[in-house]
Enzyme design. Structure first.
Site, PDB file in Angstrom:
ATOM      1  N   ASP A 462       0.833  -1.210   0.000  1.00  0.00           N
ATOM      2  CA  ASP A 462       0.000   0.000   0.000  1.00  0.00           C
ATOM      3  C   ASP A 462       0.859   1.249   0.000  1.00  0.00           C
ATOM      4  OD1 ASP A 462       0.810  -0.630   2.652  1.00  0.00           O
ATOM      5  OD2 ASP A 462      -0.707   0.712   3.451  1.00  0.00           O
ATOM      6  N   ARG A 466       5.850   4.421   5.799  1.00  0.00           N
ATOM      7  CA  ARG A 466       5.556   4.214   7.219  1.00  0.00           C
ATOM      8  C   ARG A 466       5.664   2.730   7.591  1.00  0.00           C
ATOM      9  NH1 ARG A 466      -0.465   5.625   5.913  1.00  0.00           N
ATOM     10  NH2 ARG A 466      -1.322   3.559   5.522  1.00  0.00           N
ATOM     11  N   ASP A 467       5.376   2.413   8.820  1.00  0.00           N
ATOM     12  CA  ASP A 467       5.487   1.015   9.260  1.00  0.00           C
ATOM     13  C   ASP A 467       4.255   0.249   8.808  1.00  0.00           C
ATOM     14  OD1 ASP A 467       3.789   2.472  10.844  1.00  0.00           O
ATOM     15  OD2 ASP A 467       4.207   1.337  12.669  1.00  0.00           O
ATOM     16  N   GLU A 468       4.112   0.089   7.487  1.00  0.00           N
ATOM     17  CA  GLU A 468       2.990  -0.658   6.969  1.00  0.00           C
ATOM     18  C   GLU A 468       3.454  -1.500   5.779  1.00  0.00           C
ATOM     19  OE1 GLU A 468      -0.671   1.191   7.358  1.00  0.00           O
ATOM     20  OE2 GLU A 468      -1.755  -0.231   6.127  1.00  0.00           O
ATOM     21  N   TRP A 539     -11.887  -6.068  -0.743  1.00  0.00           N
ATOM     22  CA  TRP A 539     -10.531  -6.559  -0.442  1.00  0.00           C
ATOM     23  C   TRP A 539     -10.466  -8.037  -0.829  1.00  0.00           C
ATOM     24  CZ3 TRP A 539     -11.797  -1.890   1.075  1.00  0.00           C
ATOM     25  CH2 TRP A 539     -10.781  -0.956   1.312  1.00  0.00           C
ATOM     26  N   GLU A 742      -2.254   8.867  -0.567  1.00  0.00           N
ATOM     27  CA  GLU A 742      -3.195   7.917   0.044  1.00  0.00           C
ATOM     28  C   GLU A 742      -4.580   8.546   0.168  1.00  0.00           C
ATOM     29  OE1 GLU A 742      -2.140   6.830   4.051  1.00  0.00           O
ATOM     30  OE2 GLU A 742      -3.414   5.041   3.989  1.00  0.00           O
ATOM     31  N   HIS A 763       0.778   6.186  -2.423  1.00  0.00           N
ATOM     32  CA  HIS A 763      -0.195   5.102  -2.368  1.00  0.00           C
ATOM     33  C   HIS A 763      -0.797   5.034  -3.756  1.00  0.00           C
ATOM     34  CE1 HIS A 763      -1.088   3.748   1.723  1.00  0.00           C
ATOM     35  NE2 HIS A 763      -2.247   3.267   1.328  1.00  0.00           N
TER      36      HIS A 763
HETATM   37  C1  RAM Z   1      -4.713   1.531   5.337  1.00  0.00           C
HETATM   38  C2  RAM Z   1      -4.173   1.793   3.968  1.00  0.00           C
HETATM   39  C3  RAM Z   1      -4.415   0.645   3.025  1.00  0.00           C
HETATM   40  C4  RAM Z   1      -5.846   0.196   3.100  1.00  0.00           C
HETATM   41  C5  RAM Z   1      -6.237  -0.132   4.512  1.00  0.00           C
HETATM   42  C6  RAM Z   1      -7.678  -0.504   4.668  1.00  0.00           C
HETATM   43  O1  RAM Z   1      -3.858   0.725   6.045  1.00  0.00           O
HETATM   44  O2  RAM Z   1      -4.775   2.954   3.464  1.00  0.00           O
HETATM   45  O3  RAM Z   1      -4.101   1.068   1.748  1.00  0.00           O
HETATM   46  O4  RAM Z   1      -6.087  -0.905   2.273  1.00  0.00           O
HETATM   47  O5  RAM Z   1      -5.997   0.966   5.344  1.00  0.00           O
END
Ligand code: RAM
Length: 881
Positions: A462, A466-468, A539, A742, A763
């Site tokens: 995504d 950041r920590d993702e 999703w 994002e 994003h």
């Molecule tokens: C956040 C990000 C990501 C999304 C989820 C639901 O972590 O925006 O892209 O898919 O939420």
């Protein structure tokens, strides 16, 4: 006349190594200088030696003369392929005029180790340092003697963690190998031809290990998601001219040590102490007597799968465009582009001096780095000098998302030549290009493709900063079509499908994130108020949307066939968990990050349920499963009927009233013809009432412009595309964006930065408008009746302030082009190019159409064309005048 076979591929790749596919597929393209050139037959020869192939002997397979126009996905049907087998092939083609081409170049592939028993090595690692949260990266090595007469040497390697392979002082292979998978289930293996790097006598082989996704920090899930520390598995197989073989494999006789990499973590950055360098460690003759014995791991229960994804590589180097000294004496560079990768630094200074590179996407109003949105990620690399003339440094097992770099503690005065940015991503080759008359639209196209480059790193992530950085499935599905225009994502998404399958729940639910990364194991969705459910609408549907997209764009039926059962389980799961075909309003992300427009969960989830059923019906059709095709088509109709009963009133209003509810209902076939007209009116009215602005989040945005265009409101679609007021794509561009943000409101004039707890500036999801731009603005559309661009639909739709567009798409059959200009007097000119052995249905806008200088028959607006280039002209007045 020219008739030539070019660009032969095996499993989508040029001369791949180490396949584990026992029935690989062949591809080629054709070149011709004539119109309507098509293949009428082909013949493939596969041989076990290049000499046999030169003698036209297909000792493995001779397809014989096959009457067929197909040039893609031709399945190998020869003798069984052997482990480590090396195979050579060529093809020739006969055209529709009876001309037979010369044989193609010779292509080859090799097979990997096909059974587990053939992996002779043990997994080796280094015991953890006590009291160190972030562990040093281990170096492993082994010396061995080779005899003369090496015919072939192949290294098969993988790691639980990351590795960088070294052979006799040379770095071999790619970045971040073996890639991100659910390591509890599988790990990918790589094969390298190291024949040129071995010598008679003493040789050294080794590797540097990184924590990566296996034991390092993954997203916000912490570290040690799969294991505590990395392990390495390698096997070097040497074949000699005399037929003898030898294997060098990882075992207890190897040596291991820590070195200069104090730690290297994807999310936490790297520290490198050059004083600790192990100079010469990867060369023979190095003294490793001080090194440790490795720790040998008992085994590994997951699958070893041959590398499916394209490798991660540095694909570009960027120079900074400016440098500024701060009051604190640090230096802030602007790379001119929000990019993903790392910084290489040149430095001279005293031994022990430390220089830090800190990375951020944006600047605070006071000019300092905006770091708040990184959450716990640390985008900093520290280099400690050895004090030895000019030193160069770049990190190994970490990457950052950034536009700005701050050098802290730099000894001396850095300048624009001190650093470069290395752009890193999965090396999916560019396939599409699009340029228009409008510089802002061109910037948007660039931002979309940089978003893809920044986030396609082993899996579609995504965000990169950041920590993702997780494989969010919703983001991936909404962007998949755009992605596949931009770049060749055939194998990238085929691999991601495996990741999704690996974490499909026993219930049939596809998850929000793949690979699982401990998500489900850690029961994230239980602890956080049902927030991370494994089956969110939009999703989980990625499990059906992505294979369908691969079929449409590449004509791949194997991906449909392989995952058919999993897709059925998903749709049946949705059916079981619905009431009267309505999906309940359980907690989910909704139309994520929409702007003042909350789409009701049950409307959204029911719409996506219908869409998954509809795609499954088409997929069953593509596989010739007629009963399923009919059954899921009925299911789709039944869901649509339930949807109308429950959510749609007679005047065409849909519950929730958001743009997204109308868009989804229109695009997913949920309305009657009469309701469609009403619905598009409500959609346009909502946009109008917001001053010609959109309000859609991740799920609505991809279909917004297509829904308007398909329902007669191209004018509104163009208005949204070039809208410059907030919220819009152009708003971010007006404020300097070089990637897709994002959130629409990531930064606004009225509110400054949005909440730092979730505010990525790289994003790709909202960039899913790229699909519309290729399909309608450029006008290159896939024809589902002839998937994989065997035939294209060329249908440029001029409008808005755009006066010209040049689009191209390099398909598996070759390059399609669509270029148009609209002159002030209403003259519309279109040039279309169709590759050999392909076709196009061209829809020309306007009237009084002229093709290649000759007036077309009155009233004809569409043309069936074979290969070649064609010039059209027409009189065009826009459809809303
Ligand atoms: C956040 C990000 C990501 C999304 C989820 C639901 O972590 O925006 O892209 O898919 O939420």
């Amino acid at each position: 006349m020219e008739w030539q076979v070019i660009d032969g591929r095996t499993e989508y790749m040029t001369n791949p190594l180490g396949l584990d596919e026992r029935a690989p597929r062949f591809f080629w393209k054709l070149r011709s200088d004539e119109r309507n050139a098509a293949q009428s037959a082909y013949r493939i020869l596969v041989a076990s030696t290049p000499e046999a192939l030169d003698r036209d002997e297909g000792d493995m397979w001779d397809s014989g003369e096959v009457e067929s126009d197909r040039t893609t996905h031709i399945v190998y049907e020869g003798k069984p392929l052997q482990s480590e087998g090396q195979y050579f092939w060529k093809v020739r083609s006969r055209n529709n005029g009876g001309i037979i081409s010369a044989w193609s170049d010779t292509y080859f592939w090799t097979m990997g180790l096909l059974s587990r028993q053939e992996w002779k090595g043990s997994w080796i690692g280094r015991r953890a340092e006590p009291n160190a949260e972030l562990q040093p990266s281990p170096y492993v090595r082994k010396e061995f003697e080779a005899r003369s007469g090496i015919r072939r040497a192949t290294a098969y390697a993988t790691a639980l963690g990351l590795y960088e392979l070294h052979v006799n002082g040379r770095t071999v292979g790619e970045r971040f190998a073996p890639g991100f998978t659910d390591y509890d289930k599988r790990v990918q293996t790589q094969a390298y031809d190291v024949t040129p790097w071995l010598t008679e006598g003493a040789n050294a082989i080794g590797g540097i290990l990184g924590d990566g996704w296996y034991s390092g920090t993954v997203g916000f899930l912490g570290n040690h998601v799969y294991g505590e520390r990395p392990f390495f598995l390698l096997q070097l197989n040497i074949e000699y001219e005399d037929g003898t073989r030898e294997s060098i494999a990882t075992d207890a006789s190897w040596r291991i040590a820590k070195g200069p990499i104090v730690y290297s973590d994807m999310i936490k950055g790297e520290t490198y102490d050059a004083r600790l360098e192990l100079t010469g460690w990867d060369l023979p003759g190095y003294d490793d007597s001080g090194w440790e014995q490795p720790d040998v791991r008992a085994g590994y229960n997951g699958l070893l799968t041959a590398m499916m994804e394209p490798p991660v590589r540095v694909t570009q180097t960027l120079k900074p465009i400016s440098i500024r000294r701060t009051e604190q004496g640090t230096f802030i560079y602007d790379m001119g582009q929000n990019m993903v990768g790392w910084t290489e630094i040149k430095v001279r200074g005293a031994r022990g001096a430390k220089v830090t590179a800190s990375h951020a996407e944006m600047l605070n109003p006071d000019g300092s780095l905006y770091l708040d949105n990184l959450r716990v990620a640390v985008q900093q690399d520290h280099y400690i000098l050895k004090g030895d003339g000019e030193e160069r440094y770049e990190p190994r097992f970490t990457f950052h998302g950034y536009r700005y770099v701050e050098l802290i503690g730099y000894p001396g005065e850095p300048d624009l030549d001190t650093i470069v940015g290395k752009v890193v991503h999965s090396d999916t080759k560019p396939t599409g290009s699009l340029r228009t008359s409008d510089p802002m639209v061109n910037q948007l196209i660039s931002n979309i493709s940089w978003g893809q480059r920044g986030n396609f790193l082993s899996v579609p992530t995504d965000c990169p900063q950041r920590d993702e950085r997780l494989g969010w499935t919703g983001d991936a599905q909404i962007f998949a079509r755009t992605a596949s225009y931009n770049m060749d994502v055939s194998r990238f998404f085929a691999k991601f499908m495996l990741d999704m399958i690996d974490c499909q729940q026993p219930s049939g639910a596809f998850t929000d994130v793949a690979p699982d990364a401990g998500w489900i194991r850690h029961k994230m969705w239980n602890t956080r108020l049902n927030w991370f459910a494994p089956d969110n609408a939009g999703w989980g549907d990625a499990g059906v949307v992505i294979p369908w997209t691969l079929y449409l764009m590449y004509g791949d039926t194997r991906i449909l066939d392989t995952h058919y059962g999993a897709m059925v389980r998903w749709v049946e799961y949705l059916r079981t968990n619905s009431e009267g075909l309505i999906r309940p309003a359980y907690a989910n992300y909704g139309d994520w990050l929409s702007i003042e427009a909350d789409t009701p969960n049950e409307v959204l989830a029911t719409a996506y349920f219908a869409y998954s059923a509809q795609l499954l019906s088409r997929i069953a059709g593509a596989l010739g499963k007629r009963e399923d095709e009919a059954a899921y088509s009925r299911l789709h109709e039944d869901i649509a009927a339930a949807f109308r009963r429950e959510f749609v009133s007679e005047d065409g209003r849909i519950q929730g009233g958001t743009q997204t509810v109308y868009v989804l209902a229109l695009q997913f076939g949920l309305l009657t013809d009469e309701l469609r007209k009403l619905a598009v009116g409500h959609l346009a009215a909502d946009i109008e009432s917001r001053g010609g602005r959109l309000s859609t989040g991740f799920l609505g945005v991809g279909y917004l412009l297509p829904a308007l265009t398909d329902n007669g409101r191209l004018d509104v679609a163009y208005g949204l595309l070039t809208q410059e007021e907030f919220p819009s794509w152009m708003y971010s561009i007006k404020h300097g964006a070089t990637t897709i943000w994002e959130r629409w409101d990531g930064w606004t004039e009225h509110g400054g930065f949005q909440t730092p707890s979730m505010n990525s500036f790289n994003h790709y999801s909202l960039g899913s408008v790229g699909e519309w731009m290729y399909r309608y603005l450029g006008g290159i559309e896939a024809d589902p009746q002839a998937p994989g661009f065997r035939r294209a639909i060329v249908q440029p739709r001029p409008g808005g302030r755009i006066t010209s567009a040049d689009a191209s798409y390099e398909s598996l059959h070759g390059r399609y082009e669509s270029s148009w200009t609209l002159e002030a007097d209403g003259t519309f000119k279109l040039r279309v190019t169709v590759p050999a052995n392909a076709a196009a249905t061209v829809h020309v806008p306007g009237s009084r159409i002229v093709l290649d200088g000759r007036p077309a028959q009155e009233g004809t607006t569409s043309f069936e064309l074979g290969s070649g280039s064609y010039e059209f002209e027409s009189r065009f007045s826009s459809n809303w005048e």
